[in-house]
Design a protein around this motif. Structure first.
Motif, PDB file in Angstrom:
ATOM      1  N   GLU A  58       2.648   6.501   5.693  1.00 28.40           N
ATOM      2  CA  GLU A  58       2.621   6.949   4.300  1.00 28.40           C
ATOM      3  C   GLU A  58       1.778   6.017   3.439  1.00 28.40           C
ATOM      4  O   GLU A  58       1.047   6.473   2.542  1.00 28.40           O
ATOM      5  CB  GLU A  58       4.049   7.044   3.765  1.00 28.40           C
ATOM      6  N   ILE A  59       1.854   4.704   3.707  1.00 25.83           N
ATOM      7  CA  ILE A  59       1.019   3.748   2.981  1.00 25.83           C
ATOM      8  C   ILE A  59      -0.452   4.059   3.210  1.00 25.83           C
ATOM      9  O   ILE A  59      -1.267   4.082   2.278  1.00 25.83           O
ATOM     10  CB  ILE A  59       1.339   2.301   3.423  1.00 25.83           C
ATOM     11  N   GLU A  60      -0.831   4.322   4.467  1.00 27.64           N
ATOM     12  CA  GLU A  60      -2.226   4.621   4.769  1.00 27.64           C
ATOM     13  C   GLU A  60      -2.678   5.912   4.089  1.00 27.64           C
ATOM     14  O   GLU A  60      -3.810   6.006   3.619  1.00 27.64           O
ATOM     15  CB  GLU A  60      -2.428   4.711   6.281  1.00 27.64           C
ATOM     16  N   ALA A  61      -1.788   6.911   4.038  1.00 24.96           N
ATOM     17  CA  ALA A  61      -2.127   8.170   3.361  1.00 24.96           C
ATOM     18  C   ALA A  61      -2.358   7.941   1.872  1.00 24.96           C
ATOM     19  O   ALA A  61      -3.307   8.477   1.282  1.00 24.96           O
ATOM     20  CB  ALA A  61      -1.016   9.199   3.580  1.00 24.96           C
ATOM     21  N   LEU A  62      -1.499   7.124   1.244  1.00 24.18           N
ATOM     22  CA  LEU A  62      -1.659   6.816  -0.171  1.00 24.18           C
ATOM     23  C   LEU A  62      -2.964   6.071  -0.429  1.00 24.18           C
ATOM     24  O   LEU A  62      -3.699   6.378  -1.381  1.00 24.18           O
ATOM     25  CB  LEU A  62      -0.475   5.976  -0.669  1.00 24.18           C
ATOM     26  N   VAL A  63      -3.258   5.094   0.424  1.00 28.01           N
ATOM     27  CA  VAL A  63      -4.481   4.312   0.248  1.00 28.01           C
ATOM     28  C   VAL A  63      -5.716   5.198   0.406  1.00 28.01           C
ATOM     29  O   VAL A  63      -6.632   5.163  -0.415  1.00 28.01           O
ATOM     30  CB  VAL A  63      -4.529   3.146   1.258  1.00 28.01           C
ATOM     31  N   LEU A  64      -5.731   5.999   1.474  1.00 27.94           N
ATOM     32  CA  LEU A  64      -6.890   6.853   1.719  1.00 27.94           C
ATOM     33  C   LEU A  64      -7.092   7.856   0.590  1.00 27.94           C
ATOM     34  O   LEU A  64      -8.203   8.054   0.102  1.00 27.94           O
ATOM     35  CB  LEU A  64      -6.719   7.578   3.053  1.00 27.94           C
ATOM     36  N   GLY A  65      -5.987   8.491   0.168  1.00 28.15           N
ATOM     37  CA  GLY A  65      -6.104   9.451  -0.929  1.00 28.15           C
ATOM     38  C   GLY A  65      -6.545   8.801  -2.225  1.00 28.15           C
ATOM     39  O   GLY A  65      -7.423   9.308  -2.925  1.00 28.15           O
TER      40      GLY A  65
END
Length: 301
Positions: free
Chosen positions: A149-156
């Motif tokens: 979820e952290i990676e998804a937030l960062v990428l988005g």
């Protein structure tokens, strides 16, 4: 503290198992070689779990999960939070069987967890055989994210920040900074040192109109535009923008067009002029959006 009680209980259970292996104590479970000893500590641990508040469940599950030391007792605390999260992600009732499949537990466990959450104040409607739904307005206090979820937030966030829409890009950077400020140290480092990168996109025709279009959608106000189609025909239109689509190379506005008395799509790079009026469109945007989705064959999520 709750965390200390659970860790203490786990240590007690572990010591009890060691004693059993040396033959100083035992029961039917141990004699069968299952390795499970259910004694007074187990019953006390169950009682403590039922006595948690939702805030305590979230806070302690978060701390233990972040440090990679989830014990047998806290596995249920984490699961209760996962049940809440699954219910929050659906607007319609979710069958207990689906919850059980998602979490890898039995139906009986799900029914028991639902009752536990209700007892702690979660506003869950429904019953066995029909499904369960979490009433709007329920908030889980702490921010809890997995590594994915952290990676998804960062990428988005980085993707939005890389777009030429400067106000939206600034908002994305601010949002990531606010999230980082309340994360535990280890997850904060994961967010700040993420290796997921996004190439910055050069400004293109139609990008300068995006803030105006977004403002019109938020405030449900009409736009007057001059539009040039693929045949180079220019028309003056009044539209009610309801959605803004971001594709790889173009941006598309979905809107009700007063000139055509129907829904139409407009590429932002073909909008020659745009004016945000003070007139609100006479219908709710959410209703128009639902009608447009039905017309386009989009399923409701």
């Amino acid at each position: 503290m709750i965390t200390a009680r659970i860790l203490s209980s786990s240590r007690t259970k572990r010591t009890h198992r060691v004693q059993t292996s040396h033959g100083r104590t035992g029961n039917k479970a141990a004699s069968r070689g299952t390795g499970r000893v259910r004694g007074p500590d187990h019953r006390r641990q169950q009682h403590e779990l039922h006595g948690f508040s939702l805030g305590e469940l979230a806070a302690d599950a978060d701390r233990i999960w972040q440090h990679g030391v989830i014990r047998a007792g806290m596995s249920r605390a984490q699961r209760l939070l996962d049940v809440i999260q699954l219910l929050r992600s659906h607007r319609r009732p979710v069958a207990a069987g689906r919850l059980a499949e998602e979490l890898g537990v039995s139906l009986r466990t799900i029914y028991r967890d639902i009752e536990t959450l209700k007892g702690q104040g979660a506003h869950i409607d429904g019953e066995a055989g029909i499904g369960y739904v979490l009433r709007p307005g329920f908030m889980l206090p702490p921010l809890m994210f997995s590594e994915e979820e952290i990676e998804a937030l960062v990428l988005g966030g980085r993707w939005v920040a890389a777009q030429p829409d400067e106000p939206l890009g600034k908002a994305a950077r601010n949002a990531l900074a606010k999230i980082a400020a309340v994360l535990p140290d280890d997850l904060q480092r994961s967010l700040e040192t993420s290796s997921l990168m996004v190439a910055r996109r050069d400004p293109a025709a139609g990008d300068t109109e995006l803030p105006v279009i977004r403002a019109a959608i938020r405030t449900e106000r009409k736009l007057r535009i001059t539009y040039c189609d693929e045949r180079d025909n220019r028309t003056h239109r009044t539209i009610w923008p309801i959605a803004l689509g971001f594709f790889d190379s173009v941006r598309m506005v979905a809107a009700w067009c007063e000139n055509r008395d129907d829904f139409r799509h407009f590429r932002t790079d073909r909008i020659l002029s745009i004016t945000l009026t003070e007139r609100r469109y006479p219908r709710r945007r959410t209703d128009l959006l639902q009608e447009w989705k039905q017309q386009e064959g989009m399923s409701e999520s």
